[in-house]
Every structure is written in structure tokens, then in C-alpha cells.
Design a protein around this motif. Structure first.
Motif, short mmCIF file in Angstrom:
data_model
loop_
_atom_site.label_atom_id
_atom_site.label_comp_id
_atom_site.label_asym_id
_atom_site.label_seq_id
_atom_site.Cartn_x
_atom_site.Cartn_y
_atom_site.Cartn_z
N ILE A 55 0.87 -1.18 0.00
CA ILE A 55 0.00 0.00 0.00
C ILE A 55 0.90 1.22 0.00
O ILE A 55 1.76 1.36 0.87
N GLN A 56 0.72 2.10 -0.97
CA GLN A 56 1.61 3.25 -1.13
C GLN A 56 0.89 4.55 -0.82
O GLN A 56 -0.19 4.81 -1.35
N TRP A 57 1.51 5.35 0.03
CA TRP A 57 1.00 6.68 0.36
C TRP A 57 2.09 7.67 -0.01
O TRP A 57 3.07 7.83 0.71
N THR A 63 -0.24 17.46 1.76
CA THR A 63 -0.81 16.29 2.44
C THR A 63 -0.90 16.52 3.95
O THR A 63 0.04 17.02 4.57
N GLY A 68 -4.36 10.27 5.84
CA GLY A 68 -3.92 8.88 5.92
C GLY A 68 -4.87 8.03 6.74
O GLY A 68 -4.91 6.81 6.58
N GLY A 98 -8.49 6.27 4.46
CA GLY A 98 -7.14 6.60 4.04
C GLY A 98 -6.26 5.36 3.96
O GLY A 98 -6.70 4.23 4.20
N LYS A 99 -4.99 5.58 3.62
CA LYS A 99 -4.06 4.47 3.44
C LYS A 99 -3.80 3.71 4.74
O LYS A 99 -3.64 2.48 4.73
N GLU A 102 -6.76 1.51 5.40
CA GLU A 102 -6.70 0.37 4.49
C GLU A 102 -5.71 -0.68 4.98
O GLU A 102 -5.97 -1.89 4.94
N ALA A 103 -4.55 -0.22 5.49
CA ALA A 103 -3.54 -1.15 5.99
C ALA A 103 -4.00 -1.82 7.28
O ALA A 103 -3.77 -3.01 7.49
N SER A 106 -6.72 -4.64 6.76
CA SER A 106 -6.37 -5.77 5.90
C SER A 106 -6.38 -7.08 6.69
O SER A 106 -5.91 -7.13 7.83
N LEU A 112 3.35 -1.07 4.16
CA LEU A 112 2.84 0.29 3.95
C LEU A 112 4.01 1.23 3.68
O LEU A 112 4.90 1.37 4.51
#
Length: 281
Positions: A55-57, A63, A68, A98-99, A102-103, A106, A112
Motif C-alpha cells: 500500500i503506497q501513500w 498532504t 492517511g 485513508g491508506k 486500508e492497511a 487488511s 505500507l
């Protein structure tokens, strides 16, 4: 499973040790180094080697840390309420994950990547301290607490554009990717161009490291730029003799645009060549 590099990524012993230490300690791995030394690619290869999803942020100057975690779209909810849409009654419909969320949710451990953290505001790292430490955060709009099912392997990259806060650094395992020596660089080139003519690589690297050692360069050519330059040399079928017997009184190397990225450095090499011609008279 220990990370030792991959078929596509040459990792030194120190770098492999840093990755494995961060995984063992369950701490974010903070990677610094010159641009073009493979910091971002490291996260991709760690994920590949360990068989985990990446997973890329990618961080920008605008930002915010909250992005995130999640974002609440109040404007869309207001618009829908004016249109009489029934989904306005469930605020969860306007929560964008956000990322980190998501992480955290999972079902399997992920890698990440928080890329170029130093681009953001100075408060950005501090705003993530609790979330990265406790692996949980609170969603105020819905009242729920999001906890990580599996602690992700976190890789954070920085180009040293600004100093990071001490409280943030204390929570990371740090590694600086030194610029590759000639032996390591040859291994990197071989990974990208298997079977490339050794004479061409040898002469190209002589020129490359010679350019890097010139005092006053605004931007020294990096590993990625050497790879691009070699690709151009092969595409144009430039013989290694041209590099080997290069006349120092001539301005700059062939196809220099792959190595030099600003006019100041081009002018510097041209001045050095001019001075060399005067000395030879």
C-alpha cells in the motif's frame, strides 16, 4: 522470513539488516539517502520478497496526516441532504478511508510505504505518532475505533529536505542508504541489463564517478541516472572507445542530459573543459 534483496533489487548487508531489524522490532523503517538510490523501490521489493501486498501513500506538500486515516466529506453530505437523498442518514457513507485505515483493516499483514515524508508540513510526522505507536485511531464522526488486525511493515522514505521531529525519530529504525561503491554499482547494472558489455559498463562508470567527484556540482548524478545513461548509450550503439579515449578538452560526456539535470552543472563542466584546453596550449 529474512529480506536479503531480490532478483530486481541489490541490497547491501547493512540495508538487509536494517529491514529485518525493523520487522523484528515492529517499528517503522525510516530510509534516507540521495534521490535515485532506490528508497521507494525498496518498499516494493520488500513486499515482493515477503509475498505481501503493498500500500503506497505518496506524500505531497499539501498532504495532511488526517488524510492517511480518513476524510469526512461534509460538502457531499450537505448537497445530498438538499437533494433529499436517503443515504445522508448514515454518516459512514461520507467517510473516505485513508491508506492507514486500508492497511489496518487488511486481513493479512501488508507493507505500507509512506513516501517522502519530509515533503509535508513539519507537524505531519508528529500528527501520526499515536497512530503508528498504538496501531489504532478513533473515527469521531461514527464513534468507532479502528485497530490494526495485523501490524503492517512500515517503510518511510525521506530526502532530507527538512528535519524530522525527535519524538518521531525515536519510534523508527533508521537507515541511510550510502551511495553504492563500484562493486555494488556493477551488480545493480547487471540486474537492470543482464549480459551488458563489460567494457561499456567499465568505461561508463569511470566517466560517471569522475563527474560525481567534480567539486561544485549542484546535483550529482544518481544510480537511476546512470541506468538511464547506459540505456541511451546502448540504444545509440555508442562504442566504449569513445568513452575510454574521451578528450577532456571537449565539453561534456555524450548524451549528458541523462546525467546532468540543470544548466549550472553543464556550464561548470564546460568551464572546466575550457580551462583544460587553455592549459594544453
Amino acid at each position: 522470513m529474512k529480506f536479503t534483496g531480490t532478483d530486481n533489487y541489490v541490497a547491501t548487508d547493512d540495508l538487509s539488516m536494517a529491514v529485518n531489524a525493523a520487522v523484528t522490532l515492529q517499528r517503522p523503517l525510516l530510509i534516507k539517502g540521495e534521490p535515485g538510490t532506490g528508497k521507494t523501490l525498496l518498499a516494493e521489493e520488500v513486499a515482493s520478497a515477503m509475498g505481501k501486498r503493498l500500500i503506497q501513500w505518496h506524500i505531497k506538500s499539501t498532504t495532511k496526516a488526517q488524510q492517511g486515516l480518513y476524510e469526512y466529506d461534509a460538502v457531499s453530505r450537505l448537497r445530498d441532504s438538499q437533494l433529499g437523498d436517503d443515504k445522508v442518514h448514515d454518516i459512514a457513507n461520507y467517510i473516505k478511508k485513508g491508506k492507514l485505515w486500508e492497511a489496518f483493516e487488511s486481513d493479512e499483514q501488508v507493507v505500507l510505504l509512506i513516501d517522502e515524508i519530509d515533503k509535508a508540513d513539519i507537524e505531519f510526522p508528529n500528527d501520526l505518532l499515536v497512530e503508528l505507536d498504538r496501531m489504532e485511531f478513533h473515527v469521531y464522526e461514527t464513534g468507532e475505533v479502528i485497530k490494526a488486525k495485523h501490524r503492517p511493515i512500515i517503510v518511510i522514505t525521506s530526502n532530507n529536505e527538512k528535519e524530522l521531529p525527535d519524538a518521531f525519530l525515536r519510534r523508527c529504525f533508521f537507515h541511510f542508504i550510502n551511495f553504492p561503491d563500484r562493486e555494488t554499482m556493477q551488480r545493480i547494472v547487471e540486474v537492470h541489463y543482464p549480459g551488458i558489455a563489460k567494457n561499456l559498463v567499465q568505461e561508463a562508470m569511470e566517466v560517471f564517478f569522475e563527474v560525481r567527484q567534480i567539486p561544485g556540482l549542484k546535483k550529482k548524478p544518481s544510480t537511476s541516472e546512470l541506468i538511464d545513461w547506459l540505456k541511451l548509450l546502448m540504444a545509440d550503439d555508442i562504442p566504449d572507445e569513445i568513452l575510454k579515449h574521451r578528450d577532456n578538452s571537449k565539453a561534456i560526456p555524450p548524451l549528458y542530459g541523462a546525467l546532468l539535470k540543470n544548466e549550472q552543472d553543464v556550464q561548470l563542466l564546460e568551464r572546466l573543459a575550457f580551462m583544460h584546453r587553455r592549459e594544453m596550449r
